[in-house]
Design an enzyme around this catalytic site. Sequence first.
Site, PDB file in Angstrom:
ATOM      1  N   LYS A  13      13.651  -3.683   4.448  1.00 27.40           N
ATOM      2  CA  LYS A  13      14.411  -4.924   4.717  1.00 27.40           C
ATOM      3  C   LYS A  13      14.427  -5.824   3.481  1.00 27.40           C
ATOM      4  CE  LYS A  13      11.848  -6.321   8.154  1.00 27.40           C
ATOM      5  NZ  LYS A  13      10.846  -5.263   8.297  1.00 27.40           N
ATOM      6  N   ARG A  88      11.422 -11.827  15.595  1.00 27.39           N
ATOM      7  CA  ARG A  88      10.567 -10.682  15.894  1.00 27.39           C
ATOM      8  C   ARG A  88      10.227 -10.624  17.377  1.00 27.39           C
ATOM      9  NH1 ARG A  88       8.247 -10.372  10.454  1.00 27.39           N
ATOM     10  NH2 ARG A  88       6.473  -9.049  10.181  1.00 27.39           N
ATOM     11  N   ARG A 127       3.270   0.371  -1.554  1.00 31.03           N
ATOM     12  CA  ARG A 127       4.043  -0.828  -1.903  1.00 31.03           C
ATOM     13  C   ARG A 127       3.246  -1.780  -2.787  1.00 31.03           C
ATOM     14  NH1 ARG A 127       7.139  -4.133   2.729  1.00 31.03           N
ATOM     15  NH2 ARG A 127       5.117  -4.879   3.465  1.00 31.03           N
ATOM     16  N   ARG A 161      -0.443  -6.210  -1.082  1.00 33.28           N
ATOM     17  CA  ARG A 161      -0.669  -7.312  -0.139  1.00 33.28           C
ATOM     18  C   ARG A 161      -1.853  -7.019   0.772  1.00 33.28           C
ATOM     19  NH1 ARG A 161       5.016  -8.521   2.675  1.00 33.28           N
ATOM     20  NH2 ARG A 161       3.670  -8.523   4.507  1.00 33.28           N
ATOM     21  N   ARG A 172       0.868  -3.895  12.752  1.00 35.59           N
ATOM     22  CA  ARG A 172       2.228  -4.432  12.582  1.00 35.59           C
ATOM     23  C   ARG A 172       3.265  -3.443  13.109  1.00 35.59           C
ATOM     24  NH1 ARG A 172       1.795  -5.104   6.685  1.00 35.59           N
ATOM     25  NH2 ARG A 172       3.818  -6.099   6.555  1.00 35.59           N
TER      26      ARG A 172
HETATM   27  P1  AMP Z   1       6.243  -9.853   6.765  1.00 35.59           P
HETATM   28  O1  AMP Z   1       6.225 -10.218   5.318  1.00 35.59           O
HETATM   29  O2  AMP Z   1       7.592  -9.986   7.391  1.00 35.59           O
HETATM   30  O3  AMP Z   1       5.607  -8.521   7.035  1.00 35.59           O
HETATM   31  O4  AMP Z   1       5.333 -10.947   7.492  1.00 35.59           O
HETATM   32  C1  AMP Z   1       3.968 -11.099   7.169  1.00 35.59           C
HETATM   33  C2  AMP Z   1       3.233 -11.748   8.315  1.00 35.59           C
HETATM   34  O5  AMP Z   1       3.770 -13.062   8.566  1.00 35.59           O
HETATM   35  C3  AMP Z   1       3.349 -11.025   9.656  1.00 35.59           C
HETATM   36  O6  AMP Z   1       2.429  -9.957   9.787  1.00 35.59           O
HETATM   37  C4  AMP Z   1       3.054 -12.163  10.623  1.00 35.59           C
HETATM   38  O7  AMP Z   1       1.673 -12.484  10.648  1.00 35.59           O
HETATM   39  C5  AMP Z   1       3.774 -13.334   9.950  1.00 35.59           C
HETATM   40  N1  AMP Z   1       5.191 -13.407  10.395  1.00 35.59           N
HETATM   41  C6  AMP Z   1       6.295 -13.211   9.636  1.00 35.59           C
HETATM   42  N2  AMP Z   1       7.423 -13.357  10.352  1.00 35.59           N
HETATM   43  C7  AMP Z   1       7.032 -13.634  11.617  1.00 35.59           C
HETATM   44  C8  AMP Z   1       7.726 -13.876  12.832  1.00 35.59           C
HETATM   45  N3  AMP Z   1       9.074 -13.844  12.894  1.00 35.59           N
HETATM   46  N4  AMP Z   1       6.991 -14.141  13.946  1.00 35.59           N
HETATM   47  C9  AMP Z   1       5.647 -14.189  13.902  1.00 35.59           C
HETATM   48  N5  AMP Z   1       4.926 -13.952  12.797  1.00 35.59           N
HETATM   49  C10 AMP Z   1       5.597 -13.674  11.647  1.00 35.59           C
END
Ligand code: AMP
Length: 216
Positions: A13, A88, A127, A161, A172
Amino acid sequence: MYLVMMGVQGAGKGTQAAVLKDRLNIPHITSGGLFRAMKDQDTPLARQVQDIMARGDLVPDDVTIQIVRERITQPDAKAGFILDGFPRTRPQAEALDALMADLGQRLTAVVFLSISDEEAVERISGRQQCSLDEKHIYHKLYNPPQVAGVCDIDGGKLFTREDDQPESVRKRIASFHEKTRPLLDYYAEQGLLVEVSADKPIEEVTEGVLRVLESR
Ligand code: AMP
């Protein structure tokens, strides 16, 4: 053009959105990036968010909706945006619909990048991201930088990360299937869902996305 990118972590994404934002000239907005930007704030909420993220859990909907609402109502997102990582959950999707209605707009499309869980795990485990700009993303095998450990764009040091460690990754992916996958039906019912197979080289996936968007 108001786009939402969906897909399990590792589907690409962020990588696709980073290319599409230049092709379509609209900002790339990531909810994860908005949360990571809070890490320098010394508030109870910021500390709570950092703990939740490190565990690979989801931040509560009300906090998430608020932070995304603030970002997508900024002037640079007026003519469109690419949302990555949001919504999400079903309440987040409904909140986004309400917000778009307030803005007098509708989503243009929801792009689902599909890959298998095995492929997702493999991609996430290789990554790396830039320490100067988290939108500069590499993969040790599939998208390596010219010099190992160094960002091609700005020379930033690359790192893995914290939530890309195996235990968080498993959580996740499970959370995607449980809470986010049902949103595909939600958007399909609205006629907004387009699926693009992401199990291909980066450029081919980008062309696939642009083709489906053009045909809409
Ligand atoms: P990502 O970079 O999209 O993988 O997001 C990293 C972390 O941020 C996730 O594992 C969640 O803890 C938090 N997070 C990001 N987007 C959301 C969302 N839409 N709803 C809830 N938590 C989120």
